[in-house]
Design a protein around this motif. Structure first.
Motif, mmCIF file in Angstrom:
data_model
loop_
_atom_site.group_PDB
_atom_site.id
_atom_site.type_symbol
_atom_site.label_atom_id
_atom_site.label_comp_id
_atom_site.label_asym_id
_atom_site.label_seq_id
_atom_site.Cartn_x
_atom_site.Cartn_y
_atom_site.Cartn_z
ATOM 1 N N SER A 165 23.404 44.646 25.940
ATOM 2 C CA SER A 165 24.727 45.023 25.451
ATOM 3 C C SER A 165 25.413 45.875 26.506
ATOM 4 N N ARG A 184 25.369 41.281 17.495
ATOM 5 C CA ARG A 184 24.262 42.052 18.074
ATOM 6 C C ARG A 184 24.753 43.381 18.645
ATOM 7 N N ASP A 185 25.787 43.314 19.472
ATOM 8 C CA ASP A 185 26.271 44.527 20.146
ATOM 9 C C ASP A 185 26.815 45.547 19.153
ATOM 10 N N ARG A 218 24.007 47.135 17.090
ATOM 11 C CA ARG A 218 23.298 48.140 17.891
ATOM 12 C C ARG A 218 24.105 49.436 17.964
ATOM 13 N N LYS A 253 24.010 51.547 14.808
ATOM 14 C CA LYS A 253 22.785 52.333 14.634
ATOM 15 C C LYS A 253 22.864 53.668 15.377
#
Length: 158
Positions: free
Chosen positions: A83, A113-114, A117, A120
């Motif tokens: 990322s 996905r990026d 992430r 989080k």
């Protein structure tokens, strides 16, 4: 004007920025005095029905649902790809929007996905939260129309 053999009734397709759907019919309609054939597509996400003129189906970037064989590669990218977290949010938002507009599953998976992430690590701003939700819906809608995919494979993208 005859419709190409590109898509048929019953085909599962992806329409960029709208997600996956199923071609329910090919109908001839008269609009502004001009008769044209239209693909009638039932979209999974919004339960909406859209019509795309047959002559514009290619320029609309509609494509068939990704093959199950490509899923392994996409899952690898989703789980292990890199990322770019250093971009300022406005630039990142533009890059991600451009990826989603391509309608390619791989690009959409990268956006999900990026942003997952990043989520989080910190709270996403409102625009990126909405983008994540939309990109995730588009991805899941396509996965649900893939032939041969299991529910566990779909859950790996959640």
């Amino acid at each position: 004007m005859e419709v190409d053999d590109l898509f048929q009734v019953g085909d599962s397709i992806v329409y960029p920025m709208h997600g996956a759907g199923i071609i329910k019919a090919i109908e001839e309609k008269e609009v502004s005095g001009k008769k044209q054939q239209y693909y009638v597509i039932k979209m999974l996400i919004s339960n909406m029905q859209i019509m795309i003129p047959a002559g514009k189906i290619l320029s609309s970037s509609v494509r068939p649902v990704t093959d199950i064989l490509a899923l392994k590669h996409i899952a690898h990218i989703f789980q292990h790809g890199e990322s770019d977290r250093l971009l300022p949010w406005k630039q990142r938002y533009k890059v991600n929007t451009d990826k989603i507009k391509t309608g390619k599953m791989q690009e959409g998976a990268e956006v999900v996905r990026d942003l997952m992430r990043m989520k989080k690590e910190k709270v996403l701003n409102t625009s990126e939260k909405k983008m994540l939700d939309n990109a995730h819906e588009f991805l899941i809608s396509e996965l649900r129309l893939m032939k041969g995919i299991t529910e566990n494979q779909i859950k790996s993208f959640c």
